[in-house]
Motif scaffolding. Structure first.
Motif, short mmCIF file in Angstrom:
data_model
loop_
_atom_site.label_atom_id
_atom_site.label_comp_id
_atom_site.label_asym_id
_atom_site.label_seq_id
_atom_site.Cartn_x
_atom_site.Cartn_y
_atom_site.Cartn_z
N UNK A 255 -37.48 -11.05 57.38
CA UNK A 255 -36.56 -9.92 57.35
C UNK A 255 -35.53 -9.91 58.47
N UNK A 256 -35.26 -11.07 59.06
CA UNK A 256 -34.30 -11.12 60.17
C UNK A 256 -32.90 -10.65 59.76
N UNK A 257 -32.58 -10.79 58.49
CA UNK A 257 -31.26 -10.37 57.99
C UNK A 257 -31.13 -8.84 57.89
N UNK A 258 -32.22 -8.13 58.07
CA UNK A 258 -32.20 -6.66 58.01
C UNK A 258 -32.37 -6.02 59.39
N UNK A 259 -32.46 -6.84 60.41
CA UNK A 259 -32.62 -6.32 61.76
C UNK A 259 -31.27 -5.90 62.33
N UNK B 2 -28.63 -8.51 63.43
CA UNK B 2 -27.88 -9.17 62.36
C UNK B 2 -26.97 -8.17 61.65
N UNK B 3 -27.40 -6.95 61.46
CA UNK B 3 -26.57 -5.95 60.80
C UNK B 3 -25.29 -5.66 61.60
N UNK B 4 -25.31 -5.93 62.89
CA UNK B 4 -24.09 -5.79 63.69
C UNK B 4 -23.07 -6.87 63.34
N UNK B 5 -23.55 -7.97 62.78
CA UNK B 5 -22.68 -9.07 62.34
C UNK B 5 -22.26 -8.86 60.89
N UNK B 6 -23.24 -8.57 60.05
CA UNK B 6 -22.96 -8.31 58.64
C UNK B 6 -23.70 -7.03 58.23
N UNK B 7 -22.99 -5.93 58.12
CA UNK B 7 -23.65 -4.67 57.80
C UNK B 7 -24.32 -4.64 56.43
N UNK B 8 -23.99 -5.62 55.57
CA UNK B 8 -24.65 -5.70 54.27
C UNK B 8 -26.03 -6.35 54.37
N UNK C 257 -16.38 -16.15 68.33
CA UNK C 257 -16.09 -15.29 69.48
C UNK C 257 -16.35 -13.84 69.12
N UNK C 258 -15.31 -13.01 69.17
CA UNK C 258 -15.44 -11.60 68.83
C UNK C 258 -15.24 -11.32 67.34
N UNK C 259 -14.90 -12.34 66.58
CA UNK C 259 -14.62 -12.18 65.15
C UNK C 259 -15.90 -12.32 64.35
N UNK C 260 -16.12 -11.40 63.43
CA UNK C 260 -17.26 -11.43 62.51
C UNK C 260 -16.69 -11.48 61.10
N UNK C 261 -17.17 -12.44 60.30
CA UNK C 261 -16.69 -12.58 58.93
C UNK C 261 -17.91 -12.74 58.02
N UNK C 262 -17.95 -12.02 56.93
CA UNK C 262 -19.02 -12.18 55.95
C UNK C 262 -18.41 -12.20 54.56
N UNK C 263 -19.18 -12.68 53.60
CA UNK C 263 -18.79 -12.96 52.22
C UNK C 263 -18.08 -14.31 52.16
N UNK C 264 -18.55 -15.16 51.26
CA UNK C 264 -18.04 -16.52 51.19
C UNK C 264 -16.53 -16.64 51.00
N UNK D 56 -20.38 -19.96 64.76
CA UNK D 56 -21.81 -19.85 64.44
C UNK D 56 -21.93 -19.39 63.00
N UNK D 57 -22.63 -20.18 62.20
CA UNK D 57 -22.89 -19.80 60.81
C UNK D 57 -24.34 -19.37 60.71
N UNK D 58 -24.53 -18.12 60.33
CA UNK D 58 -25.87 -17.59 60.10
C UNK D 58 -26.29 -18.06 58.72
#
Length: 192
Positions: free
Chosen positions: A36-40, A43-49, A58-65, A3-5
């Motif tokens: 402001x969905x990116x500040x909820x 979403x912060x559980x996926x990308x804290x930034x 799955x259980x893996x979360x990756x952020x930053x290109x 899933x790509x946000x």
């Protein structure tokens, strides 16, 4: 499924291009930036930034290109978008991946905004960054000669954005490089 946000007017365009080049199956999850969905908290559980892009596998979360591109390249080795660990070009590849956001992007932003360059910020002036890219590009159509890699997604996307935002004309070799990238069938950064 991955899933790509995503929002079309965000840096998530780069991650989408990478996923397309890898031939990955993925779902786009639209994030409404105006609401402001990116500040909820969800979403912060996926990308804290609280920024895009973010990728969930799955259980893996990756952020930053750069991290997303590296993750996708390793998840899809059959796409040959990165030298494997231990390969002779791996160090150069990793350096280019980091250079794209640590040096090229901030120096380009500074130049596009016509801000004075301050060496204390830690990045090189944009002219010097372009010199580096031209040296790395050499005579090849891509950064690794005829081999298109995730480094081209990262470095190339910066120059595609420069073109979008109406910066001064690219140097001829860089302009030809951008033209080649935009002609790739899976490049999702073309403006239609």
């Amino acid at each position: 499924m991955l899933k790509l946000y995503f929002h079309p007017q965000s840096r998530a365009q780069i991650a989408r291009w990478m996923l397309d080049e890898a031939g990955a199956e993925y779902e786009l999850v639209h994030v409404d930036l105006q609401q402001g969905e990116h500040k909820r908290s969800e979403f912060l559980a996926i990308n804290p930034a609280g920024k895009l892009p973010a990728l969930v596998d799955g259980d893996v979360r990756v952020y930053e290109n750069p991290a997303i591109c590296l993750y996708v390249a390793e998840k899809h080795p059959e796409a040959r978008l990165a030298p494997p660990p231990g390969a002779p070009g791996r160090g150069r590849f990793l350096s280019l991946m980091v250079y794209s956001t640590a040096q090229l992007e901030p120096s380009m932003g500074e130049a596009l905004l016509k801000l004075p360059h301050h060496p204390a910020r830690g990045w090189t002036p944009f002219d010097a960054a372009q010199d580096v890219v031209e040296r790395e590009l050499g005579d090849g159509p891509y950064l690794f000669g005829d081999w298109f890699t995730a480094a081209d997604v990262m470095i190339g996307s910066m120059f595609i954005w420069k073109r979008w935002f109406g910066g001064p004309p690219d140097r001829p070799r860089i302009a030809a490089y951008v033209d080649r990238l935009l002609q790739r069938p899976r490049c999702s950064m073309r403006r239609e």
